[in-house]
Design an enzyme around this catalytic site. Sequence first.
Site, PDB file in Angstrom:
ATOM      1  N   ARG A   1       0.248  -2.976  -4.033  1.00  0.00           N
ATOM      2  CA  ARG A   1       1.627  -3.266  -3.650  1.00  0.00           C
ATOM      3  C   ARG A   1       2.572  -2.617  -4.667  1.00  0.00           C
ATOM      4  O   ARG A   1       2.215  -2.439  -5.831  1.00  0.00           O
ATOM      5  CB  ARG A   1       1.878  -4.772  -3.618  1.00  0.00           C
ATOM      6  CG  ARG A   1       0.971  -5.524  -2.647  1.00  0.00           C
ATOM      7  CD  ARG A   1       1.135  -7.029  -2.803  1.00  0.00           C
ATOM      8  NE  ARG A   1       0.251  -7.745  -1.892  1.00  0.00           N
ATOM      9  CZ  ARG A   1      -0.999  -8.109  -2.168  1.00  0.00           C
ATOM     10  NH1 ARG A   1      -1.521  -7.810  -3.360  1.00  0.00           N
ATOM     11  NH2 ARG A   1      -1.732  -8.764  -1.286  1.00  0.00           N
TER      12      ARG A   1
ATOM     13  N   ARG B   1       0.714   2.141   1.142  1.00  0.00           N
ATOM     14  CA  ARG B   1      -0.327   1.101   1.093  1.00  0.00           C
ATOM     15  C   ARG B   1      -1.041   1.008   2.442  1.00  0.00           C
ATOM     16  O   ARG B   1      -2.268   0.985   2.515  1.00  0.00           O
ATOM     17  CB  ARG B   1       0.323  -0.234   0.717  1.00  0.00           C
ATOM     18  CG  ARG B   1      -0.618  -1.446   0.744  1.00  0.00           C
ATOM     19  CD  ARG B   1       0.110  -2.639   0.121  1.00  0.00           C
ATOM     20  NE  ARG B   1      -0.481  -3.921   0.465  1.00  0.00           N
ATOM     21  CZ  ARG B   1      -1.523  -4.464  -0.155  1.00  0.00           C
ATOM     22  NH1 ARG B   1      -2.109  -3.808  -1.147  1.00  0.00           N
ATOM     23  NH2 ARG B   1      -1.976  -5.651   0.206  1.00  0.00           N
TER      24      ARG B   1
ATOM     25  N   TYR C   1      -6.052  -2.559  10.515  1.00  0.00           N
ATOM     26  CA  TYR C   1      -6.267  -1.136  10.241  1.00  0.00           C
ATOM     27  C   TYR C   1      -7.397  -0.565  11.103  1.00  0.00           C
ATOM     28  O   TYR C   1      -7.384   0.610  11.438  1.00  0.00           O
ATOM     29  CB  TYR C   1      -6.538  -0.918   8.751  1.00  0.00           C
ATOM     30  CG  TYR C   1      -5.402  -1.399   7.895  1.00  0.00           C
ATOM     31  CD1 TYR C   1      -4.173  -0.746   7.915  1.00  0.00           C
ATOM     32  CD2 TYR C   1      -5.523  -2.527   7.091  1.00  0.00           C
ATOM     33  CE1 TYR C   1      -3.108  -1.198   7.154  1.00  0.00           C
ATOM     34  CE2 TYR C   1      -4.468  -2.993   6.327  1.00  0.00           C
ATOM     35  CZ  TYR C   1      -3.255  -2.323   6.370  1.00  0.00           C
ATOM     36  OH  TYR C   1      -2.195  -2.777   5.625  1.00  0.00           O
TER      37      TYR C   1
ATOM     38  N   HIS D   1       5.807   0.494   1.171  1.00  0.00           N
ATOM     39  CA  HIS D   1       4.613  -0.137   1.728  1.00  0.00           C
ATOM     40  C   HIS D   1       3.836   0.811   2.645  1.00  0.00           C
ATOM     41  O   HIS D   1       2.662   0.580   2.928  1.00  0.00           O
ATOM     42  CB  HIS D   1       5.016  -1.390   2.507  1.00  0.00           C
ATOM     43  CG  HIS D   1       4.188  -2.588   2.170  1.00  0.00           C
ATOM     44  ND1 HIS D   1       4.029  -3.061   0.878  1.00  0.00           N
ATOM     45  CD2 HIS D   1       3.449  -3.408   2.950  1.00  0.00           C
ATOM     46  CE1 HIS D   1       3.251  -4.121   0.891  1.00  0.00           C
ATOM     47  NE2 HIS D   1       2.875  -4.353   2.125  1.00  0.00           N
TER      48      HIS D   1
ATOM     49  N   HIS E   1      -6.219  -8.862   0.149  1.00  0.00           N
ATOM     50  CA  HIS E   1      -5.965  -9.753   1.289  1.00  0.00           C
ATOM     51  C   HIS E   1      -6.826 -11.001   1.169  1.00  0.00           C
ATOM     52  O   HIS E   1      -8.031 -10.908   0.947  1.00  0.00           O
ATOM     53  CB  HIS E   1      -6.306  -9.057   2.617  1.00  0.00           C
ATOM     54  CG  HIS E   1      -5.345  -7.985   2.996  1.00  0.00           C
ATOM     55  ND1 HIS E   1      -5.673  -6.947   3.842  1.00  0.00           N
ATOM     56  CD2 HIS E   1      -4.050  -7.773   2.656  1.00  0.00           C
ATOM     57  CE1 HIS E   1      -4.631  -6.150   4.014  1.00  0.00           C
ATOM     58  NE2 HIS E   1      -3.636  -6.632   3.293  1.00  0.00           N
TER      59      HIS E   1
END
Length: 294
Positions: A146, A243, A275, A240, A266
């Site tokens: 992040r 990422r 994803y 972001h 996560h």
Amino acid sequence: MEKEIREFVIYLHDVKKTSENTELSYKRDLQKLQSFLKEQGIEEPGRITETSLNSYILFLEKNQFAPATVSRHIAAVKAFFHFMVKKGMVSEDVSENLKAPRIEKKMPEILTMGEVVRLLEQPGRNTPKEIRDRAMLELLYATGIRVSELISLQITDLNLRLGYIICRDSSKERAIPFGNQAKEALLLYLKEARDILIKGTQTETLFVNCSGKPMSRQGFWKLIKYYAAKAGIEADITPHTLRHSFAAHLVEKGADLHSVQEMMGHSDISSTQVYANIGGSRIRSVYQQAHPRK
């Protein structure tokens, strides 16, 4: 209710070790609830009922607050009441039956691998700022961390010899590897740019701005917008985006979801699953365009 909110925020900070952003967010949401209830003639926590809380949620929805925002408000209210029950401030948890609205997961915006390469090639090697910018972009894409984690990195979080960084949050830490491109960019930054940027000050922060102070989120946001425009990338990217692109490209190249989950930090695999769905959508799109018997 003001006193109870203040004590709750102190509890979050001292006991739960939450971030300043989380504390400000909870405080802001609960103050909004406080204002709404005051207009209904309710100022004491003990007078709040399940009906009055449901009225507040209905008020948010009628005022076109996004489902994700309403869910965040509900989470704040539930945490607040759990705290008040625990501390004996109220006798029952009237927030118990509040239901968060269903949120449709949007596919995150990602860049193609070609766009990422163009973006990473934009910062030059002629000035300390450009050298720093390249190192930051390379490390962000190499690790998928992040932006808040990137700008919080300390020198001691970086292991150049073994090629990994340590990221920490309030409850855990994770080690994330990076490759040779990021390593070279970091070596150059540490050798030729960082000492010039810190201007003789003593700081353990890895990445600093041109005044020698820690880089801000806003500063990095402007940086990535500048290089995206320079690279001719038309997508409205944010910090972001790199990422998301990191995770999507790993999954597309065959990485297993649990490994990606661990690198991303996560807590729930469902956050990483999106994803894989991106990969599936891309495969279907290629099939429809290229298959002779589509």
